[in-house]
Design a protein around this motif. Structure first.
Motif, short mmCIF file in Angstrom:
data_model
loop_
_atom_site.label_atom_id
_atom_site.label_comp_id
_atom_site.label_asym_id
_atom_site.label_seq_id
_atom_site.Cartn_x
_atom_site.Cartn_y
_atom_site.Cartn_z
N UNK A 1 -33.95 -31.03 -20.31
CA UNK A 1 -34.97 -30.69 -19.44
C UNK A 1 -33.61 -29.69 -17.84
N UNK A 2 -32.97 -28.95 -17.35
CA UNK A 2 -31.77 -28.66 -17.02
C UNK A 2 -31.08 -27.45 -17.49
N UNK A 3 -31.08 -27.59 -19.01
CA UNK A 3 -31.20 -26.29 -19.92
C UNK A 3 -32.63 -25.29 -19.74
N UNK A 4 -33.98 -26.35 -19.66
CA UNK A 4 -34.88 -25.36 -19.49
C UNK A 4 -35.43 -25.00 -18.39
N UNK A 5 -34.95 -25.77 -17.24
CA UNK A 5 -34.77 -24.87 -15.92
C UNK A 5 -34.48 -23.40 -15.53
N UNK A 6 -32.50 -23.66 -16.39
CA UNK A 6 -31.69 -22.86 -15.67
C UNK A 6 -31.92 -21.74 -16.71
N UNK A 7 -32.35 -22.38 -17.84
CA UNK A 7 -32.30 -21.19 -19.03
C UNK A 7 -30.48 -21.21 -20.16
N UNK A 8 -31.06 -22.39 -19.50
CA UNK A 8 -29.39 -21.95 -20.57
C UNK A 8 -29.32 -23.21 -21.95
N UNK A 9 -28.70 -22.03 -22.84
CA UNK A 9 -28.77 -22.23 -24.48
C UNK A 9 -28.16 -23.28 -25.02
N UNK A 10 -28.44 -24.08 -25.84
CA UNK A 10 -27.49 -24.92 -26.02
C UNK A 10 -26.26 -25.36 -26.66
N UNK A 11 -25.91 -24.09 -27.03
CA UNK A 11 -24.47 -23.67 -27.32
C UNK A 11 -23.61 -23.33 -26.19
N UNK A 12 -24.17 -23.00 -25.21
CA UNK A 12 -23.41 -23.00 -23.32
C UNK A 12 -23.29 -23.99 -23.02
N UNK A 13 -24.67 -25.15 -23.26
CA UNK A 13 -24.21 -26.09 -22.59
C UNK A 13 -23.24 -27.34 -23.23
N UNK A 14 -22.82 -27.16 -24.70
CA UNK A 14 -22.43 -28.03 -25.99
C UNK A 14 -21.22 -27.78 -25.31
N UNK A 15 -20.72 -26.53 -24.50
CA UNK A 15 -19.24 -25.48 -24.19
C UNK A 15 -18.44 -26.96 -23.30
N UNK A 16 -19.72 -27.42 -22.71
CA UNK A 16 -18.89 -28.30 -21.58
C UNK A 16 -17.91 -27.26 -20.65
N UNK A 17 -18.92 -26.64 -19.73
CA UNK A 17 -18.84 -25.58 -19.00
C UNK A 17 -18.49 -26.62 -18.13
N UNK B 1 -16.91 -34.06 -16.09
CA UNK B 1 -16.20 -35.62 -15.58
C UNK B 1 -14.75 -35.01 -14.50
N UNK B 2 -13.56 -36.08 -14.06
CA UNK B 2 -13.66 -36.13 -12.85
C UNK B 2 -12.21 -34.15 -12.88
N UNK B 3 -12.62 -33.17 -14.08
CA UNK B 3 -12.11 -32.74 -14.47
C UNK B 3 -13.74 -30.95 -13.42
N UNK B 4 -14.79 -31.81 -13.86
CA UNK B 4 -16.24 -31.07 -13.20
C UNK B 4 -16.35 -30.20 -13.52
N UNK B 5 -15.96 -31.08 -15.50
CA UNK B 5 -16.59 -30.22 -16.53
C UNK B 5 -18.02 -30.95 -16.65
N UNK B 6 -18.91 -30.28 -17.66
CA UNK B 6 -19.63 -30.50 -17.79
C UNK B 6 -20.05 -31.95 -19.20
N UNK B 7 -19.72 -33.31 -19.32
CA UNK B 7 -20.23 -34.08 -20.66
C UNK B 7 -21.55 -34.03 -21.32
#
Length: 270
Positions: free
Chosen positions: A150-166, A139-145
């Protein structure tokens, strides 16, 4: 056939209110003009079941008020003030029914449109999870919406981390902390700073990112009209390393195929 109680709830409530007012006024105490209460019931009827129900309730309210005024006079008939009050009630009740009904319809249309957009977004999200290109929407605040599979698999990002809009910077530090990048540790800070600056400025120049597992991703940033960013990570391992030793071609393809393909390659090599 299912009976719609909401359609008749307004007229029934208007009629019941009028009968109760007549009964109490005749047998107990004098009841003031119930016109304001009738208008509220008309608004309720129109908001729950539309203009038709509200208009029927308005007609019942005006007729009931006419009878109510008639019973409050010593002789039959109406004077000018009675007629003025009934005309005002008729205009108010009808206007309330129409305005409330139109607002209800507008709300229903907006809700249906939102449901359609939500369904479309869900289908698009499911489709993007099927591709091997890593995709991140900021988004405009650079948070991941949105972060696809594929990105989660490439960088070993858990679903909980991805869904928290980091925020984007948190994704970069996550890749550093998990050892995802094929870079010396003393170069990681400069690499993260450069990537962050490219994202903030919307620089669309593609760059290659070497991962520690041997894969190569081509990173690209696209500026969106709302101030957000779309980041794509396209696997280009075979293209970038086409000039490597041909004997390693099967090994490189095995890297792209995941752990099972790599295991089969190693067994074949043995």
């Amino acid at each position: 056939m299912q009976f719609d109680w909401r359609a008749i709830s307004g007229p029934i409530l208007t009629t019941a209110t009028a009968l109760i007012a007549f009964y109490v006024d005749r047998h107990f105490v004098a009841v003031p003009n119930p016109a304001p209460l009738f208008v509220c019931i008309v608004a309720f009827a129109s908001s729950t079941s539309g203009i038709a129900s509200g208009m029927i309730s308005a007609v019942i309210a005006v007729a009931s008020s006419a009878l109510f005024f008639l019973n409050h006079r010593a002789v039959p008939g109406y004077d000018t003030s009675d007629l003025a009050r009934m005309l005002l009630l008729a205009a108010t009740a009808a206007g309330t029914a129409i305005i409330t009904g139109l607002l209800r319809q507008k709300w229903i249309d907006a809700f249906a449109s939102e449901q359609d957009h939500h369904a479309t977004a869900m289908r698009l999200s499911a489709a993007l999870d099927q591709v091997d290109i890593g995709i991140v929407l900021l988004d405009s605040d650079t948070r991941a919406e949105f972060i696809n599979r594929a990105f989660r698999d490439y960088f070993s990002l858990s679903d909980q981390q991805a869904d928290s809009k980091p925020p984007f910077i948190a994704l970069m530090y996550h890749g550093r902390d998990t050892g995802a990048y094929e870079l010396p540790e003393d170069e990681l800070s400069v690499f993260i700073a450069q990537r962050t600056e490219m994202m903030r400025t919307g620089d669309s120049t593609p760059i290659n990112i070497n991962l520690a597992d041997g894969q190569v991703l081509r990173f690209s940033c696209t500026a969106l009209p709302d101030g957000g960013r779309m980041l794509s990570y396209t696997p280009v391992t075979d293209l970038v390393r086409h000039s490597d030793d041909p004997a390693n071609a099967d090994y490189l393809r095995a890297l792209r195929g995941g752990q099972r393909s790599l295991a089969r390659h190693l067994r074949a090599a043995e």
